[in-house]
Design a protein around this motif. Structure first.
Motif, short mmCIF file in Angstrom:
data_model
loop_
_atom_site.label_atom_id
_atom_site.label_comp_id
_atom_site.label_asym_id
_atom_site.label_seq_id
_atom_site.Cartn_x
_atom_site.Cartn_y
_atom_site.Cartn_z
N LEU A 40 56.18 50.70 52.90
CA LEU A 40 54.84 50.87 53.49
C LEU A 40 53.86 51.36 52.44
N SER A 41 54.26 52.35 51.68
CA SER A 41 53.34 52.90 50.68
C SER A 41 52.99 51.88 49.61
N LEU A 42 53.95 51.04 49.24
CA LEU A 42 53.66 49.98 48.27
C LEU A 42 52.67 48.96 48.84
N SER A 43 52.83 48.63 50.11
CA SER A 43 51.91 47.65 50.71
C SER A 43 50.50 48.23 50.84
N LEU A 44 50.41 49.55 50.96
CA LEU A 44 49.09 50.17 51.11
C LEU A 44 48.31 50.23 49.80
N ARG A 45 48.93 49.79 48.72
CA ARG A 45 48.17 49.68 47.46
C ARG A 45 47.05 48.67 47.60
N THR A 46 47.27 47.63 48.42
CA THR A 46 46.25 46.58 48.56
C THR A 46 45.73 46.43 49.99
N LEU A 47 46.49 46.83 50.98
CA LEU A 47 46.04 46.70 52.37
C LEU A 47 45.30 47.95 52.81
N PRO A 48 44.36 47.82 53.72
CA PRO A 48 43.70 49.01 54.28
C PRO A 48 44.73 49.88 55.00
N VAL A 49 44.61 51.18 54.88
CA VAL A 49 45.61 52.10 55.45
C VAL A 49 45.70 51.96 56.97
N GLY A 50 44.58 51.81 57.64
CA GLY A 50 44.62 51.68 59.10
C GLY A 50 45.36 50.42 59.53
N THR A 51 45.11 49.32 58.86
CA THR A 51 45.78 48.06 59.17
C THR A 51 47.26 48.16 58.87
N GLY A 52 47.59 48.64 57.68
CA GLY A 52 48.99 48.73 57.28
C GLY A 52 49.80 49.61 58.21
N TYR A 53 49.27 50.77 58.51
CA TYR A 53 50.00 51.70 59.36
C TYR A 53 50.15 51.15 60.78
N ALA A 54 49.08 50.56 61.30
CA ALA A 54 49.13 49.99 62.65
C ALA A 54 50.15 48.85 62.74
N MET A 93 52.01 39.40 48.83
CA MET A 93 53.18 40.22 48.62
C MET A 93 53.12 41.49 49.49
N ALA A 94 51.91 42.05 49.67
CA ALA A 94 51.77 43.26 50.47
C ALA A 94 52.21 43.03 51.91
N TRP A 95 51.89 41.87 52.46
CA TRP A 95 52.28 41.59 53.84
C TRP A 95 53.79 41.43 53.96
N LEU A 96 54.42 40.85 52.97
CA LEU A 96 55.88 40.72 52.97
C LEU A 96 56.53 42.10 52.93
N LEU A 97 56.05 42.95 52.04
CA LEU A 97 56.59 44.31 51.94
C LEU A 97 56.39 45.06 53.26
#
Length: 106
Positions: A46-60, A1-5
């Motif tokens: 983005l902030s919702l996805s960062l609940r489970t994804l690493p911040v560097g990966t999510g932001y990049a 779900m994090a990747w979809l968001l």
């Protein structure tokens, strides 16, 4: 779900960039409102996805989708340069986004 968001957030980031262009420096009401709505929605997702994804990966990934998507649509819709080196750079951004997805659990 994090990747979809995160993917939706990246697409909204593209809308945000085009909204800024259409708003003419926030001098046009409707494009300005759409710009604020897409920008805010993008950051929230983005902030919702960062609940489970690493911040560097999510932001990049978020910025990569936004940058590459905006550049590609700029070429397709606005006549921006499609020089070979520019296309190579966009391909490298997309390769980085795909690489981060492949090496990140979540």
């Amino acid at each position: 779900m994090a990747w979809l968001l995160l993917s939706i957030a990246g697409v909204l980031e593209i809308g945000f960039a085009f909204g800024m262009k259409a708003s003419l420096g926030f001098t046009r009401l409707i494009p300005s409102l759409l710009t604020v709505a897409t920008g805010l929605s993008s950051v929230i997702l983005l902030s919702l996805s960062l609940r489970t994804l690493p911040v560097g990966t999510g932001y990049a990934v978020w910025t990569g989708i936004g940058a590459a998507g905006t550049a590609i649509l700029g070429m397709a819709l606005l006549g921006d340069s499609a020089a070979p080196l520019r296309l190579l750079c966009i391909a490298l951004i997309l390769a980085g986004v795909i690489g981060l997805k492949l090496v990140t659990a979540g």
